[in-house]
Design an enzyme around this catalytic site. Structure first.
Site, PDB file in Angstrom:
ATOM      1  N   HIS A 281       0.876  -1.185   0.000  1.00  0.00           N
ATOM      2  CA  HIS A 281       0.000   0.000   0.000  1.00  0.00           C
ATOM      3  C   HIS A 281       0.908   1.228   0.000  1.00  0.00           C
ATOM      4  O   HIS A 281       2.027   1.181   0.524  1.00  0.00           O
ATOM      5  CB  HIS A 281      -0.831  -0.064   1.284  1.00  0.00           C
ATOM      6  CG  HIS A 281      -1.897   0.972   1.425  1.00  0.00           C
ATOM      7  ND1 HIS A 281      -1.622   2.269   1.786  1.00  0.00           N
ATOM      8  CD2 HIS A 281      -3.236   0.903   1.285  1.00  0.00           C
ATOM      9  CE1 HIS A 281      -2.758   2.951   1.863  1.00  0.00           C
ATOM     10  NE2 HIS A 281      -3.761   2.146   1.565  1.00  0.00           N
TER      11      HIS A 281
ATOM     12  N   ASP B 272       3.243  -4.568   7.947  1.00  0.00           N
ATOM     13  CA  ASP B 272       1.999  -3.802   7.866  1.00  0.00           C
ATOM     14  C   ASP B 272       0.851  -4.793   8.054  1.00  0.00           C
ATOM     15  O   ASP B 272       0.523  -5.568   7.147  1.00  0.00           O
ATOM     16  CB  ASP B 272       1.947  -3.113   6.495  1.00  0.00           C
ATOM     17  CG  ASP B 272       0.608  -2.433   6.229  1.00  0.00           C
ATOM     18  OD1 ASP B 272      -0.310  -2.563   7.054  1.00  0.00           O
ATOM     19  OD2 ASP B 272       0.501  -1.774   5.179  1.00  0.00           O
TER      20      ASP B 272
ATOM     21  N   GLN C 295      -4.400  -5.386   7.075  1.00  0.00           N
ATOM     22  CA  GLN C 295      -5.417  -6.307   6.556  1.00  0.00           C
ATOM     23  C   GLN C 295      -5.378  -7.665   7.255  1.00  0.00           C
ATOM     24  O   GLN C 295      -6.093  -8.581   6.850  1.00  0.00           O
ATOM     25  CB  GLN C 295      -5.225  -6.510   5.040  1.00  0.00           C
ATOM     26  CG  GLN C 295      -5.370  -5.252   4.211  1.00  0.00           C
ATOM     27  CD  GLN C 295      -6.798  -4.698   4.192  1.00  0.00           C
ATOM     28  OE1 GLN C 295      -7.760  -5.373   4.597  1.00  0.00           O
ATOM     29  NE2 GLN C 295      -6.954  -3.475   3.727  1.00  0.00           N
TER      30      GLN C 295
ATOM     31  N   LYS D 176     -10.199  -0.410  10.582  1.00  0.00           N
ATOM     32  CA  LYS D 176     -10.489  -1.613   9.801  1.00  0.00           C
ATOM     33  C   LYS D 176     -10.824  -2.783  10.726  1.00  0.00           C
ATOM     34  O   LYS D 176     -11.193  -3.859  10.284  1.00  0.00           O
ATOM     35  CB  LYS D 176      -9.289  -2.002   8.927  1.00  0.00           C
ATOM     36  CG  LYS D 176      -8.971  -0.985   7.834  1.00  0.00           C
ATOM     37  CD  LYS D 176      -7.850  -1.489   6.952  1.00  0.00           C
ATOM     38  CE  LYS D 176      -7.135  -0.399   6.191  1.00  0.00           C
ATOM     39  NZ  LYS D 176      -7.876   0.161   5.073  1.00  0.00           N
TER      40      LYS D 176
ATOM     41  N   CYS E 120      -4.754   2.466  -3.550  1.00  0.00           N
ATOM     42  CA  CYS E 120      -3.511   2.993  -2.948  1.00  0.00           C
ATOM     43  C   CYS E 120      -2.353   2.040  -3.170  1.00  0.00           C
ATOM     44  O   CYS E 120      -1.522   1.835  -2.274  1.00  0.00           O
ATOM     45  CB  CYS E 120      -3.680   3.280  -1.457  1.00  0.00           C
ATOM     46  SG  CYS E 120      -4.936   4.486  -1.114  1.00  0.00           S
TER      47      CYS E 120
HETATM   48  C1  LIG Z   1      -2.350  -2.953   3.618  1.00  0.00           C
HETATM   49  C2  LIG Z   1      -2.708  -1.562   4.035  1.00  0.00           C
HETATM   50  N1  LIG Z   1      -1.778  -0.783   4.581  1.00  0.00           N
HETATM   51  C3  LIG Z   1      -2.039   0.462   4.973  1.00  0.00           C
HETATM   52  C4  LIG Z   1      -3.294   1.002   4.835  1.00  0.00           C
HETATM   53  C5  LIG Z   1      -3.541   2.421   5.293  1.00  0.00           C
HETATM   54  O1  LIG Z   1      -4.421   2.464   6.368  1.00  0.00           O
HETATM   55  P1  LIG Z   1      -4.715   3.860   7.098  1.00  0.00           P
HETATM   56  O2  LIG Z   1      -5.315   4.727   6.023  1.00  0.00           O
HETATM   57  O3  LIG Z   1      -5.667   3.526   8.175  1.00  0.00           O
HETATM   58  O4  LIG Z   1      -3.434   4.401   7.588  1.00  0.00           O
HETATM   59  C6  LIG Z   1      -4.298   0.246   4.262  1.00  0.00           C
HETATM   60  C7  LIG Z   1      -5.648   0.815   4.058  1.00  0.00           C
HETATM   61  O5  LIG Z   1      -6.283   0.608   3.057  1.00  0.00           O
HETATM   62  C8  LIG Z   1      -3.997  -1.076   3.851  1.00  0.00           C
HETATM   63  O6  LIG Z   1      -4.922  -1.851   3.279  1.00  0.00           O
END
Ligand SMILES: Cc1ncc(COP(=O)(O)O)c(C=O)c1O
Length: 404
Positions: free
Chosen positions: A115, A193, A196, A219, A361
Protein backbone atom coordinates in the site's frame (compact mmCIF):
# COMPACT_ATOMS: atom_id res chain seq x y z
CA UNK A 1 -24.24 -10.89 13.62
CA UNK A 2 -25.51 -8.07 11.37
CA UNK A 3 -27.90 -7.25 14.21
CA UNK A 4 -24.89 -6.08 16.25
CA UNK A 5 -24.10 -3.40 13.63
CA UNK A 6 -26.64 -0.54 13.52
CA UNK A 7 -25.75 0.53 9.97
CA UNK A 8 -27.42 -2.60 8.62
CA UNK A 9 -30.79 -1.20 9.72
CA UNK A 10 -30.48 1.33 6.93
CA UNK A 11 -32.04 0.92 3.51
CA UNK A 12 -30.72 2.45 0.30
CA UNK A 13 -33.51 3.00 -2.22
CA UNK A 14 -35.43 0.36 -0.27
CA UNK A 15 -32.56 -2.12 -0.57
CA UNK A 16 -30.67 -3.78 2.24
CA UNK A 17 -27.03 -2.83 2.53
CA UNK A 18 -24.59 -5.40 1.15
CA UNK A 19 -21.33 -4.00 2.50
CA UNK A 20 -18.38 -5.59 0.73
CA UNK A 21 -15.81 -2.89 1.41
CA UNK A 22 -14.43 -3.95 4.78
CA UNK A 23 -10.85 -3.84 3.49
CA UNK A 24 -11.34 -0.11 3.15
CA UNK A 25 -12.94 0.35 6.54
CA UNK A 26 -15.07 -1.90 8.71
CA UNK A 27 -18.53 -1.19 9.99
CA UNK A 28 -18.84 -0.58 13.75
CA UNK A 29 -20.79 -2.69 16.22
CA UNK A 30 -23.15 -0.95 18.64
CA UNK A 31 -20.83 -1.82 21.55
CA UNK A 32 -18.07 0.31 20.02
CA UNK A 33 -20.37 3.23 19.29
CA UNK A 34 -21.78 2.98 22.84
CA UNK A 35 -18.31 2.80 24.41
CA UNK A 36 -17.22 5.99 22.63
CA UNK A 37 -20.47 7.79 23.51
CA UNK A 38 -20.34 6.60 27.13
CA UNK A 39 -16.77 7.77 27.46
CA UNK A 40 -17.55 11.22 26.07
CA UNK A 41 -20.77 11.49 28.05
CA UNK A 42 -19.60 10.19 31.43
CA UNK A 43 -15.83 9.83 31.73
CA UNK A 44 -14.29 12.62 29.68
CA UNK A 45 -11.17 14.30 31.06
CA UNK A 46 -7.62 14.60 29.79
CA UNK A 47 -5.28 11.72 30.56
CA UNK A 48 -1.98 11.49 32.43
CA UNK A 49 -2.35 14.78 34.27
CA UNK A 50 -5.43 15.06 36.48
CA UNK A 51 -5.60 14.02 40.14
CA UNK A 52 -9.39 14.24 40.43
CA UNK A 53 -11.69 11.23 40.20
CA UNK A 54 -13.00 11.97 36.70
CA UNK A 55 -9.45 12.22 35.33
CA UNK A 56 -8.55 8.95 37.03
CA UNK A 57 -11.50 7.32 35.28
CA UNK A 58 -10.29 8.66 31.92
CA UNK A 59 -6.78 7.39 32.64
CA UNK A 60 -8.07 3.97 33.62
CA UNK A 61 -10.23 3.78 30.48
CA UNK A 62 -7.34 4.82 28.19
CA UNK A 63 -4.56 2.75 29.72
CA UNK A 64 -6.93 -0.15 30.38
CA UNK A 65 -7.81 -0.17 26.68
CA UNK A 66 -4.08 -0.12 25.81
CA UNK A 67 -3.59 -3.24 27.91
CA UNK A 68 -6.44 -5.09 26.19
CA UNK A 69 -5.42 -3.90 22.71
CA UNK A 70 -1.83 -5.06 23.35
CA UNK A 71 -3.04 -8.42 24.70
CA UNK A 72 -5.24 -8.87 21.60
CA UNK A 73 -2.10 -9.26 19.49
CA UNK A 74 0.11 -10.78 22.21
CA UNK A 75 2.12 -7.58 22.66
CA UNK A 76 3.46 -5.70 25.68
CA UNK A 77 1.50 -2.54 26.61
CA UNK A 78 4.76 -0.57 27.08
CA UNK A 79 5.75 -1.35 23.51
CA UNK A 80 2.27 -0.62 22.09
CA UNK A 81 2.11 2.94 20.78
CA UNK A 82 -1.01 4.71 19.59
CA UNK A 83 -0.81 6.64 16.35
CA UNK A 84 -3.45 8.21 14.13
CA UNK A 85 -3.51 5.18 11.80
CA UNK A 86 -1.15 2.61 10.30
CA UNK A 87 0.16 5.28 7.90
CA UNK A 88 1.37 7.37 10.82
CA UNK A 89 2.81 4.27 12.53
CA UNK A 90 4.97 3.56 9.48
CA UNK A 91 5.98 7.22 9.23
CA UNK A 92 6.98 7.10 12.89
CA UNK A 93 9.43 4.29 12.14
CA UNK A 94 10.67 5.92 8.93
CA UNK A 95 11.38 9.18 10.74
CA UNK A 96 12.40 8.13 14.23
CA UNK A 97 14.32 4.96 13.36
CA UNK A 98 15.07 5.55 9.68
CA UNK A 99 16.68 8.99 9.95
CA UNK A 100 19.11 7.69 12.57
CA UNK A 101 19.91 4.33 11.02
CA UNK A 102 19.70 4.51 7.23
CA UNK A 103 22.36 6.36 5.28
CA UNK A 104 24.17 6.54 1.97
CA UNK A 105 25.05 3.10 0.67
CA UNK A 106 22.24 1.43 2.67
CA UNK A 107 19.05 -0.02 1.25
CA UNK A 108 15.44 -0.37 2.34
CA UNK A 109 13.65 -3.34 0.84
CA UNK A 110 9.89 -3.38 0.32
CA UNK A 111 7.67 -5.38 -2.01
CA UNK A 112 5.65 -4.68 -5.12
CA UNK A 113 2.43 -5.44 -3.27
CA UNK A 114 2.64 -2.62 -0.73
CA UNK A 115 0.00 0.00 0.00
CA UNK A 116 1.25 3.56 -0.56
CA UNK A 117 1.44 3.85 3.25
CA UNK A 118 4.30 1.36 3.14
CA UNK A 119 5.98 2.83 0.06
CA UNK A 120 6.02 6.62 0.22
CA UNK A 121 7.58 7.01 3.72
CA UNK A 122 10.49 4.81 2.52
CA UNK A 123 10.82 6.74 -0.75
CA UNK A 124 11.12 9.98 1.20
CA UNK A 125 13.57 8.48 3.71
CA UNK A 126 15.78 6.94 1.02
CA UNK A 127 15.80 10.08 -1.10
CA UNK A 128 16.73 12.22 1.90
CA UNK A 129 19.45 9.86 3.15
CA UNK A 130 20.92 8.82 -0.21
CA UNK A 131 19.86 5.21 0.33
CA UNK A 132 18.46 2.77 -2.23
CA UNK A 133 14.84 1.64 -2.23
CA UNK A 134 14.47 -1.83 -3.71
CA UNK A 135 11.43 -4.01 -4.31
CA UNK A 136 10.78 -7.72 -4.00
CA UNK A 137 8.79 -8.82 -7.02
CA UNK A 138 5.32 -10.31 -6.90
CA UNK A 139 5.15 -13.60 -8.81
CA UNK A 140 2.38 -14.72 -11.18
CA UNK A 141 0.48 -16.32 -8.29
CA UNK A 142 0.48 -13.08 -6.31
CA UNK A 143 3.19 -14.25 -3.91
CA UNK A 144 6.71 -13.34 -2.83
CA UNK A 145 9.79 -15.52 -3.22
CA UNK A 146 11.78 -16.35 -0.07
CA UNK A 147 14.76 -17.13 -2.32
CA UNK A 148 14.53 -13.61 -3.77
CA UNK A 149 14.39 -12.22 -0.22
CA UNK A 150 17.51 -14.23 0.68
CA UNK A 151 19.28 -12.95 -2.42
CA UNK A 152 18.45 -9.33 -1.54
CA UNK A 153 19.61 -9.80 2.05
CA UNK A 154 22.82 -11.44 0.86
CA UNK A 155 23.81 -8.14 -0.80
CA UNK A 156 24.62 -6.96 2.73
CA UNK A 157 23.28 -3.41 2.47
CA UNK A 158 19.66 -3.90 3.56
CA UNK A 159 18.89 -2.12 6.83
CA UNK A 160 15.14 -2.66 6.94
CA UNK A 161 12.59 -4.82 5.14
CA UNK A 162 8.98 -3.60 5.20
CA UNK A 163 6.17 -5.78 3.90
CA UNK A 164 2.50 -6.36 4.27
CA UNK A 165 1.06 -9.29 6.20
CA UNK A 166 -1.95 -9.51 3.84
CA UNK A 167 -2.16 -7.67 0.52
CA UNK A 168 -5.11 -5.27 0.27
CA UNK A 169 -5.32 -5.93 -3.48
CA UNK A 170 -4.21 -9.52 -4.08
CA UNK A 171 -5.40 -10.92 -0.78
CA UNK A 172 -2.12 -12.85 -0.50
CA UNK A 173 -1.19 -13.90 3.03
CA UNK A 174 2.57 -13.59 3.23
CA UNK A 175 4.72 -16.06 5.22
CA UNK A 176 5.57 -13.29 7.67
CA UNK A 177 7.27 -15.39 10.37
CA UNK A 178 9.62 -17.00 7.82
CA UNK A 179 10.36 -13.59 6.35
CA UNK A 180 11.08 -11.82 9.64
CA UNK A 181 13.36 -14.71 10.73
CA UNK A 182 15.40 -14.37 7.55
CA UNK A 183 15.59 -10.59 7.90
CA UNK A 184 16.74 -10.91 11.49
CA UNK A 185 19.36 -13.51 10.64
CA UNK A 186 20.76 -11.08 8.08
CA UNK A 187 21.09 -8.36 10.73
CA UNK A 188 18.34 -6.13 9.32
CA UNK A 189 15.09 -4.97 10.92
CA UNK A 190 11.60 -5.87 9.76
CA UNK A 191 8.38 -3.90 9.71
CA UNK A 192 5.11 -5.68 9.00
CA UNK A 193 2.00 -3.80 7.87
CA UNK A 194 -0.80 -5.72 9.57
CA UNK A 195 -3.67 -3.47 8.42
CA UNK A 196 -5.42 -6.31 6.56
CA UNK A 197 -4.45 -9.09 8.96
CA UNK A 198 -5.24 -8.09 12.55
CA UNK A 199 -8.97 -7.52 11.93
CA UNK A 200 -9.42 -10.87 10.20
CA UNK A 201 -7.24 -13.61 11.70
CA UNK A 202 -5.44 -14.48 14.92
CA UNK A 203 -2.21 -12.48 15.02
CA UNK A 204 0.44 -12.92 17.70
CA UNK A 205 3.17 -10.36 17.22
CA UNK A 206 5.68 -12.48 19.14
CA UNK A 207 5.07 -15.34 16.68
CA UNK A 208 5.33 -12.99 13.71
CA UNK A 209 8.68 -11.88 15.12
CA UNK A 210 8.81 -8.45 13.47
CA UNK A 211 10.73 -5.56 14.98
CA UNK A 212 7.76 -3.33 14.18
CA UNK A 213 4.19 -4.44 13.58
CA UNK A 214 1.59 -1.81 12.65
CA UNK A 215 -2.17 -1.88 12.22
CA UNK A 216 -5.12 0.46 12.05
CA UNK A 217 -8.19 0.58 14.30
CA UNK A 218 -10.87 1.59 11.82
CA UNK A 219 -10.49 -1.61 9.80
CA UNK A 220 -10.80 -3.66 13.03
CA UNK A 221 -14.33 -2.52 14.00
CA UNK A 222 -12.87 0.45 15.89
CA UNK A 223 -13.25 4.20 15.30
CA UNK A 224 -11.19 6.15 12.81
CA UNK A 225 -8.26 8.14 14.22
CA UNK A 226 -6.41 5.40 16.05
CA UNK A 227 -3.63 3.15 14.82
CA UNK A 228 -1.24 0.87 16.65
CA UNK A 229 2.50 0.36 16.46
CA UNK A 230 3.99 -2.59 18.32
CA UNK A 231 7.74 -2.33 18.51
CA UNK A 232 10.56 -4.37 19.95
CA UNK A 233 11.08 -2.68 23.29
CA UNK A 234 14.88 -2.43 23.16
CA UNK A 235 14.70 -0.78 19.73
CA UNK A 236 11.99 1.67 20.80
CA UNK A 237 14.07 2.56 23.85
CA UNK A 238 17.06 3.48 21.70
CA UNK A 239 15.00 5.54 19.26
CA UNK A 240 14.56 9.30 19.45
CA UNK A 241 10.94 10.53 19.49
CA UNK A 242 8.95 11.14 16.32
CA UNK A 243 6.69 14.04 17.34
CA UNK A 244 7.60 16.24 20.29
CA UNK A 245 5.71 18.45 22.74
CA UNK A 246 3.49 17.77 25.72
CA UNK A 247 3.08 14.41 27.44
CA UNK A 248 6.09 12.79 25.74
CA UNK A 249 8.64 14.48 28.03
CA UNK A 250 10.10 13.66 31.44
CA UNK A 251 11.32 17.22 32.01
CA UNK A 252 11.89 20.38 29.99
CA UNK A 253 14.25 23.28 30.60
CA UNK A 254 14.74 26.34 28.45
CA UNK A 255 17.05 24.67 25.90
CA UNK A 256 16.45 20.95 26.12
CA UNK A 257 14.17 18.19 27.27
CA UNK A 258 14.35 14.56 28.33
CA UNK A 259 11.91 11.94 27.20
CA UNK A 260 9.11 10.12 28.95
CA UNK A 261 9.14 6.34 29.28
CA UNK A 262 7.63 3.99 26.72
CA UNK A 263 5.09 4.09 25.27
CA UNK A 264 4.42 7.76 26.02
CA UNK A 265 7.73 8.90 24.53
CA UNK A 266 6.05 8.36 21.16
CA UNK A 267 2.67 9.89 22.02
CA UNK A 268 3.04 13.66 21.89
CA UNK A 269 0.10 15.84 22.91
CA UNK A 270 -3.37 14.84 24.02
CA UNK A 271 -3.99 11.44 22.49
CA UNK A 272 -7.13 10.08 20.78
CA UNK A 273 -8.73 9.07 24.07
CA UNK A 274 -12.30 8.24 23.07
CA UNK A 275 -11.02 6.47 19.94
CA UNK A 276 -8.71 4.26 21.99
CA UNK A 277 -11.61 3.45 24.31
CA UNK A 278 -13.65 2.55 21.22
CA UNK A 279 -10.86 0.34 19.87
CA UNK A 280 -10.69 -1.34 23.28
CA UNK A 281 -14.39 -2.19 22.93
CA UNK A 282 -13.74 -3.44 19.38
CA UNK A 283 -11.02 -5.88 20.44
CA UNK A 284 -13.24 -7.05 23.32
CA UNK A 285 -15.98 -7.75 20.78
CA UNK A 286 -13.59 -9.59 18.43
CA UNK A 287 -12.03 -11.55 21.32
CA UNK A 288 -15.48 -12.66 22.45
CA UNK A 289 -16.22 -13.90 18.93
CA UNK A 290 -12.80 -15.57 18.85
CA UNK A 291 -10.37 -14.71 16.08
CA UNK A 292 -10.21 -18.38 14.99
CA UNK A 293 -13.94 -18.25 14.37
CA UNK A 294 -13.67 -14.89 12.63
CA UNK A 295 -11.04 -16.32 10.29
CA UNK A 296 -13.04 -19.51 9.67
CA UNK A 297 -16.15 -17.49 8.80
CA UNK A 298 -14.29 -15.13 6.48
CA UNK A 299 -12.29 -17.92 4.89
CA UNK A 300 -15.45 -19.83 4.02
CA UNK A 301 -17.08 -16.67 2.68
CA UNK A 302 -14.02 -15.85 0.61
CA UNK A 303 -14.16 -19.33 -0.91
CA UNK A 304 -17.81 -18.68 -1.73
CA UNK A 305 -16.97 -15.26 -3.18
CA UNK A 306 -14.28 -16.76 -5.43
CA UNK A 307 -16.60 -19.56 -6.58
CA UNK A 308 -19.42 -17.16 -7.39
CA UNK A 309 -17.14 -14.68 -9.17
CA UNK A 310 -15.81 -17.54 -11.32
CA UNK A 311 -19.34 -17.95 -12.71
CA UNK A 312 -19.34 -14.46 -14.23
CA UNK A 313 -18.14 -14.50 -17.86
CA UNK A 314 -15.18 -12.19 -18.58
CA UNK A 315 -14.32 -11.74 -14.91
CA UNK A 316 -10.67 -12.12 -13.92
CA UNK A 317 -9.64 -12.29 -10.26
CA UNK A 318 -6.08 -11.19 -9.43
CA UNK A 319 -3.96 -12.80 -6.72
CA UNK A 320 -3.52 -16.43 -5.62
CA UNK A 321 -5.06 -18.89 -8.09
CA UNK A 322 -8.02 -21.09 -7.29
CA UNK A 323 -11.18 -20.68 -5.29
CA UNK A 324 -9.84 -21.79 -1.93
CA UNK A 325 -10.26 -19.05 0.65
CA UNK A 326 -7.32 -20.50 2.62
CA UNK A 327 -4.78 -18.84 0.35
CA UNK A 328 -5.97 -15.32 0.96
CA UNK A 329 -7.45 -12.81 3.33
CA UNK A 330 -11.10 -11.93 2.95
CA UNK A 331 -11.03 -10.14 -0.38
CA UNK A 332 -10.96 -10.53 -4.14
CA UNK A 333 -9.95 -7.84 -6.63
CA UNK A 334 -11.12 -8.33 -10.17
CA UNK A 335 -11.58 -6.87 -13.61
CA UNK A 336 -14.64 -7.45 -15.78
CA UNK A 337 -14.09 -7.48 -19.51
CA UNK A 338 -15.87 -4.60 -21.27
CA UNK A 339 -16.79 -2.66 -18.10
CA UNK A 340 -14.48 -0.22 -16.33
CA UNK A 341 -14.01 -1.00 -12.60
CA UNK A 342 -15.61 2.33 -11.66
CA UNK A 343 -18.70 1.40 -13.69
CA UNK A 344 -18.68 -2.02 -12.02
CA UNK A 345 -18.76 -0.30 -8.61
CA UNK A 346 -21.52 2.05 -9.76
CA UNK A 347 -23.61 -0.85 -11.08
CA UNK A 348 -23.13 -2.62 -7.75
CA UNK A 349 -24.16 0.53 -5.89
CA UNK A 350 -27.49 0.55 -7.73
CA UNK A 351 -28.14 -2.86 -6.20
CA UNK A 352 -27.21 -1.69 -2.69
CA UNK A 353 -23.81 -3.38 -2.90
CA UNK A 354 -20.75 -1.45 -1.68
CA UNK A 355 -17.49 -2.41 -3.36
CA UNK A 356 -14.38 -0.37 -4.01
CA UNK A 357 -12.91 0.47 -7.41
CA UNK A 358 -9.63 2.15 -8.23
CA UNK A 359 -5.94 1.62 -7.62
CA UNK A 360 -6.50 0.80 -3.92
CA UNK A 361 -3.51 2.99 -2.95
CA UNK A 362 -1.23 0.49 -4.65
CA UNK A 363 -0.25 2.08 -7.95
CA UNK A 364 3.10 0.26 -8.34
CA UNK A 365 1.24 -3.05 -7.97
CA UNK A 366 -1.39 -1.98 -10.52
CA UNK A 367 1.45 -1.37 -12.98
CA UNK A 368 2.84 -4.87 -12.30
CA UNK A 369 -0.61 -6.33 -12.90
CA UNK A 370 -0.90 -4.34 -16.12
CA UNK A 371 -4.15 -2.64 -15.10
CA UNK A 372 -4.98 0.91 -14.02
CA UNK A 373 -7.69 -0.16 -11.61
CA UNK A 374 -9.65 -3.12 -10.31
CA UNK A 375 -12.91 -3.59 -8.49
CA UNK A 376 -12.56 -5.17 -5.04
CA UNK A 377 -15.04 -7.04 -2.87
CA UNK A 378 -13.98 -7.62 0.73
CA UNK A 379 -15.74 -9.28 3.64
CA UNK A 380 -15.90 -8.72 7.38
CA UNK A 381 -17.24 -10.54 10.41
CA UNK A 382 -20.79 -9.40 9.59
CA UNK A 383 -20.73 -10.45 5.92
CA UNK A 384 -23.06 -13.14 4.62
CA UNK A 385 -23.45 -15.22 1.48
CA UNK A 386 -26.46 -13.08 0.54
CA UNK A 387 -24.15 -10.04 0.18
CA UNK A 388 -22.07 -11.96 -2.34
CA UNK A 389 -25.19 -13.19 -4.16
CA UNK A 390 -26.34 -9.57 -4.46
CA UNK A 391 -22.95 -8.62 -5.94
CA UNK A 392 -22.96 -11.44 -8.49
CA UNK A 393 -26.52 -10.61 -9.50
CA UNK A 394 -25.51 -6.95 -9.98
CA UNK A 395 -22.50 -7.99 -12.09
CA UNK A 396 -24.65 -10.22 -14.29
CA UNK A 397 -27.32 -7.58 -14.82
CA UNK A 398 -24.57 -5.00 -15.41
CA UNK A 399 -23.18 -7.16 -18.19
CA UNK A 400 -26.63 -7.25 -19.74
CA UNK A 401 -26.94 -3.43 -19.52
CA UNK A 402 -23.59 -3.15 -21.33
CA UNK A 403 -24.83 -5.62 -23.97
CA UNK A 404 -22.21 -8.23 -23.03
C1 LIG B 1 -2.35 -2.95 3.62
C2 LIG B 1 -2.71 -1.56 4.04
N1 LIG B 1 -1.78 -0.78 4.58
C3 LIG B 1 -2.04 0.46 4.97
C4 LIG B 1 -3.29 1.00 4.84
C5 LIG B 1 -3.54 2.42 5.29
O1 LIG B 1 -4.42 2.46 6.37
P1 LIG B 1 -4.71 3.86 7.10
O2 LIG B 1 -5.31 4.73 6.02
O3 LIG B 1 -5.67 3.53 8.17
O4 LIG B 1 -3.43 4.40 7.59
C6 LIG B 1 -4.30 0.25 4.26
C7 LIG B 1 -5.65 0.82 4.06
O5 LIG B 1 -6.28 0.61 3.06
C8 LIG B 1 -4.00 -1.08 3.85
O6 LIG B 1 -4.92 -1.85 3.28
Amino acid sequence: MKGDFPVFNRRFGGLELAYLDSASTSQKPGVVIDAVADHLRNHNANVHRGVYALAEEADAAFEGARGRIAAFTGAEPQATIFTKNVTEAINLVAYAWGRANVGAGDAVLITQMEHHANIVPWQVLCRERGAALRYLEVDENGGLSLAALDAELARGDVRLVAFTHVSNVLGTINPVAEMTARVRAAGALSLVDGAQAVPHMPVDVAEVGADFYAWTGHKALGPTGVGVLHGRREILERMEPFLTGGDMIASVDSQSASWNELPWKFEAGTPMIAEVVGLGAAVDYLSKLGMDRVRAHERALTGYLLERLAEVPGLRVVGPAGTDGAARGGLASFTLQGIHPHDVAELANRAGVCIRAGHHCAQPLMRCLGVSATARASVGVYSEQSDIDALVEALNSGRAVFGL
